[in-house]
Write an enzyme that holds these catalytic residues in place. Structure first.
Site, PDB file in Angstrom:
ATOM      1  N   GLY A 151      -8.409   6.557   7.725  1.00  0.00           N
ATOM      2  CA  GLY A 151      -7.703   7.031   6.544  1.00  0.00           C
ATOM      3  C   GLY A 151      -8.595   7.084   5.323  1.00  0.00           C
ATOM      4  N   GLY A 152      -8.067   6.591   4.207  1.00  0.00           N
ATOM      5  CA  GLY A 152      -8.776   6.671   2.943  1.00  0.00           C
ATOM      6  C   GLY A 152      -8.144   7.719   2.044  1.00  0.00           C
ATOM      7  CD  GLU A 199      -6.220   5.318  -0.374  1.00  0.00           C
ATOM      8  OE1 GLU A 199      -6.380   6.113  -1.310  1.00  0.00           O
ATOM      9  OE2 GLU A 199      -7.094   4.521  -0.025  1.00  0.00           O
TER      10      GLU A 199
END
Ligand SMILES: *[C@@H]1O[C@H](CO)[C@@H](O)[C@H](O)[C@H]1NC(C)=O
Ligand SMILES: *[C@@H]1O[C@H](CO)[C@@H](O)[C@H](O)[C@H]1NC(C)=O
Length: 119
Positions: free
Chosen positions: A5-6, A46
């Protein structure tokens, strides 16, 4: 470990939307862990349900389901691997995001590493 992710990473919404999709996602995580002899996984979505209408708040529930599914599979293969696997998540600390995106108590029960500055 590896983190998935990120900021700006997509795909979580669809990957977690149904039991079947979660199952496929979790299977690919397990295969990756085995292939590279990793010690666990970190999820950095996020953020589930962030800035979504009420109907889309289901993402934050699917977020918890994802952890439950991963933990269940981890419990099974830990015996085979002969080691414990770590399940962690990176979360936002802002109260606005926490209220909209997380079920902190649920996440805290399932993840090994869980930290937020403001609850
Ligand atoms: C399940 O995942 C596939 C991609 O693998 C996606 O096309 C599909 O829309 C997802 N299902 C749901 C209900 O989101
Ligand atoms: C929320 O719903 C309104 C109208 O129902 C729509 O105009 C708006 O684009 C939606 N917002 C999001 C983030 O989906």
């Amino acid at each position: 470990m590896i983190s998935i992710g990120g900021g700006g990473a997509g795909g979580f919404e669809l990957a977690t939307s149904t039991a079947e999709n979660r199952s496929r996602f979790v299977l690919s995580i397990l295969n990756f862990i085995r292939q590279y002899s990793l010690d666990g996984i970190d999820i950095d979505w996020e953020f589930p349900s962030w800035n979504k209408n009420l109907s889309r708040r289901v993402e934050r529930v699917n977020f918890v389901y994802l952890f439950k599914d991963i933990r269940e599979q981890f419990n099974q293969i830990e015996v085979m691997l002969g080691k414990s696997l770590v399940l962690s998540t990176a979360v936002a600390a802002q109260l606005t995001i926490i209220r909209m995106c997380y079920q902190p108590k649920e996440i805290g029960k399932i993840c090994d590493v869980y930290q937020s500055n403001v609850i």
